[in-house]
Scaffold this motif. Structure first.
Motif, PDB file in Angstrom:
ATOM      1  N   GLN C 273      24.167  54.122  81.858  1.00  0.00           N
ATOM      2  CA  GLN C 273      25.219  54.698  82.702  1.00  0.00           C
ATOM      3  C   GLN C 273      24.691  54.916  84.126  1.00  0.00           C
ATOM      4  O   GLN C 273      25.321  54.532  85.104  1.00  0.00           O
ATOM      5  CB  GLN C 273      25.701  56.031  82.122  1.00  0.00           C
ATOM      6  CG  GLN C 273      26.446  55.909  80.806  1.00  0.00           C
ATOM      7  CD  GLN C 273      27.704  55.075  80.934  1.00  0.00           C
ATOM      8  OE1 GLN C 273      28.326  55.033  81.990  1.00  0.00           O
ATOM      9  NE2 GLN C 273      28.079  54.385  79.867  1.00  0.00           N
ATOM     10  N   GLY C 276      23.852  51.683  85.793  1.00  0.00           N
ATOM     11  CA  GLY C 276      25.119  50.996  86.061  1.00  0.00           C
ATOM     12  C   GLY C 276      25.769  51.555  87.320  1.00  0.00           C
ATOM     13  O   GLY C 276      26.287  50.808  88.155  1.00  0.00           O
ATOM     14  N   THR C 277      25.731  52.881  87.448  1.00  0.00           N
ATOM     15  CA  THR C 277      26.285  53.503  88.655  1.00  0.00           C
ATOM     16  C   THR C 277      25.523  53.027  89.889  1.00  0.00           C
ATOM     17  O   THR C 277      26.119  52.714  90.923  1.00  0.00           O
ATOM     18  CB  THR C 277      26.206  55.030  88.545  1.00  0.00           C
ATOM     19  OG1 THR C 277      26.757  55.398  87.290  1.00  0.00           O
ATOM     20  CG2 THR C 277      26.961  55.694  89.660  1.00  0.00           C
ATOM     21  N   LEU C 280      26.633  49.680  90.772  1.00  0.00           N
ATOM     22  CA  LEU C 280      27.939  49.717  91.434  1.00  0.00           C
ATOM     23  C   LEU C 280      27.786  50.110  92.898  1.00  0.00           C
ATOM     24  O   LEU C 280      28.387  49.503  93.786  1.00  0.00           O
ATOM     25  CB  LEU C 280      28.842  50.716  90.705  1.00  0.00           C
ATOM     26  CG  LEU C 280      30.238  50.889  91.285  1.00  0.00           C
ATOM     27  CD1 LEU C 280      31.027  49.614  91.129  1.00  0.00           C
ATOM     28  CD2 LEU C 280      30.962  52.042  90.616  1.00  0.00           C
ATOM     29  N   SER C 283      26.495  47.281  94.765  1.00  0.00           N
ATOM     30  CA  SER C 283      27.531  46.257  94.903  1.00  0.00           C
ATOM     31  C   SER C 283      28.423  46.577  96.092  1.00  0.00           C
ATOM     32  O   SER C 283      28.726  45.704  96.918  1.00  0.00           O
ATOM     33  CB  SER C 283      28.346  46.189  93.614  1.00  0.00           C
ATOM     34  OG  SER C 283      29.497  45.412  93.803  1.00  0.00           O
ATOM     35  N   PRO C 332      31.601  43.317  88.986  1.00  0.00           N
ATOM     36  CA  PRO C 332      30.918  44.619  88.855  1.00  0.00           C
ATOM     37  C   PRO C 332      31.865  45.797  89.014  1.00  0.00           C
ATOM     38  O   PRO C 332      31.767  46.781  88.264  1.00  0.00           O
ATOM     39  CB  PRO C 332      29.882  44.595  89.984  1.00  0.00           C
ATOM     40  CG  PRO C 332      29.666  43.185  90.277  1.00  0.00           C
ATOM     41  CD  PRO C 332      30.946  42.481  89.992  1.00  0.00           C
ATOM     42  N   LEU C 336      32.266  48.300  85.993  1.00  0.00           N
ATOM     43  CA  LEU C 336      31.466  49.517  86.152  1.00  0.00           C
ATOM     44  C   LEU C 336      32.285  50.733  86.563  1.00  0.00           C
ATOM     45  O   LEU C 336      31.764  51.841  86.570  1.00  0.00           O
ATOM     46  CB  LEU C 336      30.336  49.283  87.166  1.00  0.00           C
ATOM     47  CG  LEU C 336      29.342  48.188  86.750  1.00  0.00           C
ATOM     48  CD1 LEU C 336      28.342  47.922  87.849  1.00  0.00           C
ATOM     49  CD2 LEU C 336      28.624  48.562  85.463  1.00  0.00           C
ATOM     50  N   THR C 337      33.553  50.535  86.913  1.00  0.00           N
ATOM     51  CA  THR C 337      34.350  51.716  87.245  1.00  0.00           C
ATOM     52  C   THR C 337      35.211  52.146  86.060  1.00  0.00           C
ATOM     53  O   THR C 337      35.661  53.277  86.008  1.00  0.00           O
ATOM     54  CB  THR C 337      35.281  51.446  88.433  1.00  0.00           C
ATOM     55  OG1 THR C 337      35.979  50.238  88.187  1.00  0.00           O
ATOM     56  CG2 THR C 337      34.519  51.347  89.732  1.00  0.00           C
ATOM     57  N   LYS C 342      32.508  50.280  80.710  1.00  0.00           N
ATOM     58  CA  LYS C 342      31.142  50.578  81.138  1.00  0.00           C
ATOM     59  C   LYS C 342      30.294  50.980  79.930  1.00  0.00           C
ATOM     60  O   LYS C 342      29.792  52.083  79.825  1.00  0.00           O
ATOM     61  CB  LYS C 342      31.155  51.687  82.185  1.00  0.00           C
ATOM     62  CG  LYS C 342      29.886  51.730  83.032  1.00  0.00           C
ATOM     63  CD  LYS C 342      29.939  52.864  84.015  1.00  0.00           C
ATOM     64  CE  LYS C 342      28.600  53.101  84.653  1.00  0.00           C
ATOM     65  NZ  LYS C 342      28.546  54.327  85.409  1.00  0.00           N
ATOM     66  N   ILE C 347      28.118  46.229  80.820  1.00  0.00           N
ATOM     67  CA  ILE C 347      27.075  46.293  81.842  1.00  0.00           C
ATOM     68  C   ILE C 347      26.270  45.003  81.846  1.00  0.00           C
ATOM     69  O   ILE C 347      25.889  44.482  82.898  1.00  0.00           O
ATOM     70  CB  ILE C 347      26.167  47.521  81.598  1.00  0.00           C
ATOM     71  CG1 ILE C 347      26.959  48.793  81.875  1.00  0.00           C
ATOM     72  CG2 ILE C 347      24.933  47.475  82.484  1.00  0.00           C
ATOM     73  CD1 ILE C 347      26.245  50.059  81.525  1.00  0.00           C
ATOM     74  N   ALA C 350      28.306  42.434  83.693  1.00  0.00           N
ATOM     75  CA  ALA C 350      28.262  42.701  85.131  1.00  0.00           C
ATOM     76  C   ALA C 350      26.914  42.283  85.708  1.00  0.00           C
ATOM     77  O   ALA C 350      26.844  41.661  86.776  1.00  0.00           O
ATOM     78  CB  ALA C 350      28.511  44.176  85.390  1.00  0.00           C
ATOM     79  N   SER C 351      25.814  42.576  84.972  1.00  0.00           N
ATOM     80  CA  SER C 351      24.488  42.257  85.502  1.00  0.00           C
ATOM     81  C   SER C 351      24.288  40.755  85.613  1.00  0.00           C
ATOM     82  O   SER C 351      23.768  40.256  86.618  1.00  0.00           O
ATOM     83  CB  SER C 351      23.404  42.828  84.593  1.00  0.00           C
ATOM     84  OG  SER C 351      23.602  44.187  84.416  1.00  0.00           O
TER      85      SER C 351
END
Lengths: 228, 80, 454
Positions: C273, C276-277, C280, C283, C332, C336-337, C342, C347, C350-351
């Motif tokens: 988490q 991930g934030t 974001l 990003s 992303p 991620l939002t 998420k 994740i 997104a990565s």
């Protein structure tokens, strides 16, 4: 110290490309294979650059100029060379030291005129070409960068001849191949600082301009063209 | 392996760092000398060399500091 | 406090070193195979010259330089992230710093070799040392990358020492190797203090070095006069991109090894988490830089710059450009939002998309500028050849192999830091928190309190 420069009178130029051919033969510039040419690996030290191209044949408006290395007074290529394979001589010529070059091609990326060429391959040359190699100029191996150096080998020869004849180098003793062959006499070459040289006269012309003047590289190859 | 062999090998691992550091110093001194001889961008050479040599020396010193610091309590009997 | 008890508690972290499954060997064989294909292609390139690539006279830099910038970018995952997290006393860093540092070490080695692949005459490589010109940004790069490599190698090694000492005390495989590498560490008070101080010095030093590395890589481009490259924003833009791709690579590695080595107990949802934030945020920051870079070009409308701009926006490179925007911003942000998405699979998606997007970003920065020189040449179209693709795959396999070999020699999660966190941090953090709050006037400092507690 002289400062060699060139003036090309575009109003006289007939686009016959004799300079392009002469340059290629004089400097043993490689003739690349068809496959390489197809993906944009042709090699010219002097070439015709199409600046404008409008309309369809026969109503065509074309503006082409012969382009060689501009031998900038403030060259951007030598700043980025990591190994001193290119440097500015005291007479203003930007020379290449082929045995130093590691082939990183940074100078090519930093030349605003894109005049440098890289030997991607070393292709088999036509037999006729191999027979008439110029012995004064090295044949470059694959993997290094090369460019026009104002036929620097001719300067050496001219200097030696002048020395043998117990005299100073005169205007017109040293001329590059492109100027020599130009049938329209559109190319002037010589010492830009020598008030008696023809090229000194020529750059005083009001028609004078250089390419990409705003970059501050100060090219030493000038063009003359009456704006139409 | 004997304690002594181990210790020599440990010193060797530390000296790898110092070989790099000394190599870098030698390289930059050489490059500055060449730049000076050829009158070619001496200021850039000196500026970057000073910076690089200091950074590498600090790294070498940190590794050495740890090595020497560990040696005191290497054997049994050190305060746990 | 007995050590034996704690080692048993973290037995899961030692397990991968002593137990190797069948899948490991199969995967390793596959990666070795891919590596040898790449090596064969490179030998072919050595024989036939750079003609075997897809490069041409105006697009003189391609795949190799793109991968160079990309790999060096990923290397920022490590040292920079772990240094920042250590410096900011983020307690959740404990299980992830080691992996981040290993990424740096391996990827930096791979990235630094790429300019060598790109050289026309690699046999003359030593000219760089013999007659190098320090005015050239390439030499700046040699300097900063070697500094970063040395710093991150030491920064990986120092926090590894207590773990090596634990492995040494357990005996068994590679006993002598661990004896040598542990440098005589026995976990005494003085040794702990020395180690902590050294890590603190390095941590502060590594951050500016890491920033300088990618800034200087951007300067390779920004120092030229090419349209699209000659930009002052490039330094920070590249650093942000590097951090962005670095975090993505770190997340992928974490997810893969969590699954493969059963680190579920250590790499918990909260770590993903938080990272991930962070991904974001990077990003959005990357999007801001990209927007700023292209808006100024568009508004200024300088013809040479515009040619490159239009080549990216609607010309030959438009598909890559818009794919990059999707990969780096849209995916992303979507994954991620959204709280439902998420999760670890989201994740991971997104990565991976960020890594693809960042590779494309490097491509979009390098090739269009070269394909649109200031003078109107007819330029060939750049298409990578099999050689370039094979060598890129080989580079990725070397990365995976390096990680696999490391995981068999040393623990992938810093065991002593986990222990330290369990023993000291719980108390220290609550103490620290009380200090932040109004009304609490503690006479003792945190350090004193910890010492008393022990």
């Amino acid at each position: 110290m002289p400062k060699y420069g060139m003036v090309i009178d575009l109003d006289k130029c007939t686009l016959c490309e004799a300079c392009v051919t002469a340059c290629k033969l004089e400097n043993n510039v490689q003739i690349v294979s068809k496959e390489d040419a197809a993906i944009g690996r042709t090699m010219f030290w002097m070439t015709m650059l199409t600046l404008e191209h409008e309309g369809q044949y026969p109503d065509i408006k074309l503006k082409r100029i012969p382009r060689l290395c501009f031998q900038c007074d403030k060259p951007s290529c030598i700043k980025t060379c990591p190994v001193r394979a290119t440097y500015k001589r005291e007479d203003g010529i930007i020379a290449q030291i082929y045995p130093n070059c590691i082939g990183c091609r940074y100078c090519m990326a930093n030349c605003p005129y894109t005049v440098k060429v890289f030997n991607w391959d070393r292709d088999k040359q036509p037999q006729q070409v191999e027979k008439c190699y110029n012995e004064d100029v090295s044949v470059r191996p694959k993997g290094i960068v090369e460019k026009c150096v104002f036929c620097i080998h001719r300067l050496q020869k001219a200097e030696e001849r002048a020395k043998a004849e117990y005299r100073e180098l005169r205007d017109g003793d040293y001329v590059p191949a492109c100027m020599e062959v130009c049938p329209a006499k559109a190319i002037y070459f010589g010492d830009l600082d020598d008030p008696h040289s023809k090229v000194f006269e020529a750059i005083k012309d009001y028609r004078r301009f250089t390419l990409q003047e705003d970059l501050g590289t100060i090219p030493k190859v000038y063009y003359l063209n009456a704006k139409d | 392996m004997k304690e002594k062999t181990i210790f020599i090998l440990q010193i060797l691992t530390l000296s790898v760092v110092w070989i790099i550091v000394l190599g870098i110093i030698a390289l930059f001194v050489h490059l500055v000398i060449v730049a000076h001889r050829l009158h070619d961008a001496l200021t850039a050479a000196v500026g970057i060399s000073i910076f690089a040599i200091v950074v590498f020396c600090i790294m070498g010193s940190v590794a050495t500091y740890v090595f020497i610091g560990f040696q005191k309590d290497k054997n049994e009997g050190g305060r746990l | 406090m007995s050590n034996q008890h704690l080692i048993d508690e973290d037995e899961a972290l030692f397990r991968p070193i002593y137990h190797t499954g069948k899948g490991f060997y199969i995967l390793a064989a596959l990666f070795v195979f891919i590596f040898f294909i790449g090596a064969a292609y490179y030998i072919r390139q050595l024989i036939y010259g750079l003609g075997v690539t897809g490069l041409n006279q105006s697009v003189t830099w391609g795949f190799y330089i793109v991968s160079f910038v990309f790999f060096i970018g990923i290397s920022h995952a490590g040292t920079l992230i772990s240094a920042i997290l250590r410096l900011s006393k983020a307690e959740w860093r404990r299980p992830i710093t080691r992996m981040a540092e290993v990424i740096t070490g391996i990827v930096l080695g791979i990235g630094a070799l790429h300019p060598l692949l790109d050289m026309g005459r690699p046999d003359r490589m030593l000219h760089l040392f013999e007659r190098g010109r320090l005015q050239s940004p390439l030499l700046w790069d040699v300097t900063s990358i070697s500094a970063y490599f040395t710093a991150s190698a030491i920064y990986l090694f120092l926090p590894l020492i207590p773990d090596i000492a634990m492995l040494r005390d357990r005996g068994g495989r590679f006993h002598n190797l661990y004896r040598v590498l542990s440098w005589g560490y026995r976990g005494t008070e003085r040794q702990k203090h020395v180690l902590e101080r050294a890590i603190n010095i390095l941590m502060v030093m590594v951050i500016p070095i890491a920033v300088s590395v990618h800034t200087i890589i951007s300067w390779i481009f920004a120092m030229t006069l090419q349209p699209g490259w000659h930009s002052t924003i490039f330094g920070p833009y590249f650093v942000v991109g590097a951090l962005f791709s670095g975090i993505a690579a770190l997340l992928i590695v974490m997810i893969v090894f969590r699954k493969a080595y059963h680190f579920e107990g250590y790499l918990k949802d909260i770590h993903f988490q938080y990272l991930g934030t962070l991904l974001l945020i990077m990003s959005l920051l990357w999007g801001y830089f990209t927007f700023a870079e292209y808006l100024t070009v568009f508004y200024g409308h300088e013809p040479n710059e515009m040619r490159v701009f239009l080549y990216k926006f609607s010309g030959g490179y438009a598909p890559f450009f818009w794919l990059m925007v999707v990969c780096n911003l849209v995916i992303p942000i979507v994954f991620l939002t959204n709280k439902k998405l998420k999760k670890i699979p989201g994740i991971l998606i997104a990565s991976i998309s960020v890594l693809i997007g960042m590779w494309l970003e490097r491509l979009i920065i390098i090739v269009p500028s070269l394909a649109n020189p200031r003078l109107p040449y007819k330029t060939g179209i750049y298409m990578p050849s099999m050689t370039e693709i094979a060598i890129f795959s080989a580079a990725i396999s070397v990365f995976a192999l390096g990680f696999m070999v490391f995981s068999k020699l040393f623990p992938l999660i810093s065991i002593w830091e986990i222990k330290e966190g369990r023993e000291e941090s719980v108390y220290a953090v609550s103490k620290r928190l009380k200090e932040y709050l109004p009304g609490a006037h503690e006479e003792k400092s945190v350090e004193q309190a910890i010492k008393e507690q022990l």
